[in-house]
Design an enzyme around this catalytic site. Structure first.
Site, PDB file in Angstrom:
ATOM      1  N   PRO A   2       3.251 -49.012  34.708  1.00 34.87           N
ATOM      2  CG  PRO A   2       2.003 -49.182  32.678  1.00 34.87           C
ATOM      3  CD  PRO A   2       2.642 -48.397  33.931  1.00 34.87           C
ATOM      4  CD  GLU A   3       8.351 -50.733  37.482  1.00 35.67           C
ATOM      5  OE1 GLU A   3       9.357 -51.576  37.748  1.00 35.67           O
ATOM      6  OE2 GLU A   3       8.026 -49.832  38.592  1.00 35.67           O
ATOM      7  CE  LYS A  58      10.269 -48.851  32.439  1.00 34.76           C
ATOM      8  NZ  LYS A  58      10.309 -47.367  33.310  1.00 34.76           N
ATOM      9  NE  ARG A 258       9.356 -41.872  40.511  1.00 36.90           N
ATOM     10  CZ  ARG A 258       9.389 -42.807  39.411  1.00 36.90           C
ATOM     11  NH1 ARG A 258      10.281 -42.466  38.551  1.00 36.90           N
ATOM     12  NH2 ARG A 258       8.404 -43.868  39.334  1.00 36.90           N
TER      13      ARG A 258
END
Ligand SMILES: [Zn+2]
Length: 268
Positions: A2-3, A58, A258
């Protein structure tokens, strides 16, 4: 993960489904989620009436009428929403806030990297002092974005994901914002011209606003949480698929552990 858009979605859904929720009891099903605060401490101060649901970076915030705020960090897989039947909570529920009016606010978190903490409202400024500006704040100007990068020498993508520089962006929406701004994720922040900072600022705000709207479009029920594949993304997760702008295959590159996705033709 979740951002900002997903956290904003949860806040708006909570407001819609459980306005004025009165939390009368807190059930903590996984103690590690409230560390370093104690279970008794959180159970004690997480009770009261929610005056306002809010978001910072967030984090999902529940401001209580007691002068305390519940802060939910969503971690990798956190999702907070109202459920009608607390006696049969969803499988990965870690914390349940039982409501006087029936139902509960559930924090589901499969991978348990989330956190629930309570803070006195007077201390929130201190809690969030390390966070950068909110990109959707009406006061947030392109010059703020440029100034946040002053003196730094690092790739744009890392800069955007650093919560101390700008709040709320993670791997997905940083990649999408850079595509929208036609800037390469590897570009050094010290090489951008003012026109490029202006374009990036506009792209971030447009991308996040659309992401919030889109999340509501693809989910009709509060317990639904859209995975990235339900959203119409431009580059993220689309390795080798044609760029939506120029049809060149989207590239995937791993940097700092990433994966980042970009179009080598459209983004410079
Ligand atoms: Zn392209």
């Amino acid at each position: 993960m979740p951002e900002l858009p997903e956290a904003e979605y949860m806040v708006r859904r909570l407001q819609e489904c459980a306005p004025h929720a009165h939390i009368r009891r807190v059930r903590i099903l996984r103690d590690s989620l409230v560390a370093p605060q104690g279970v008794l401490h959180v159970r004690r101060y997480a009770r009261g009436t929610v005056q306002q649901y809010a978001r910072r970076a967030k984090n999902v915030l529940l401001h209580l009428d007691t002068g305390w705020t519940i802060r939910i960090q969503l971690g990798m897989t956190g999702h907070c929403y109202w459920i009608a039947n607390p006696s049969a909570p969803p499988a990965h529920t870690r914390v349940l806030f039982l409501l006087a009016q029936g139902g509960a606010l559930a924090l589901e978190d499969a991978r348990t990297f989330g956190r629930v903490q309570v803070h006195r409202q007077a201390a929130l400024g201190q809690v969030f002092r390390a966070y950068g500006p909110e990109p959707l704040d009406p006061e947030f100007r392109w010059t703020d974005l440029r100034d946040a990068a002053a003196g730094l020498r690092l790739p744009l993508k890392f800069f955007l994901m650093d919560q101390r520089r700008i709040a709320g962006l993670g791997n997905i929406w940083a990649a999408e914002s850079l595509f929208a701004a036609r800037l390469a994720p590897q570009r050094g922040v010290d090489t951008l011209a003012d026109a490029e900072w202006r374009a990036l600022h506009a792209a971030i705000r447009r991308t996040l606003r659309r992401a919030i709207q889109h999340t509501f479009r693809v989910t009709s029920r509060p317990e639904e949480f859209p995975e990235a594949d339900l959203l119409r993304l431009s580059v993220y997760g689309r390795a080798d698929a044609p760029c939506r702008r120029c049809r060149t295959p989207v590239r995937r590159q791993v940097e700092g552990g990433r994966a980042t996705y970009f179009c080598a033709v459209c983004q410079h």
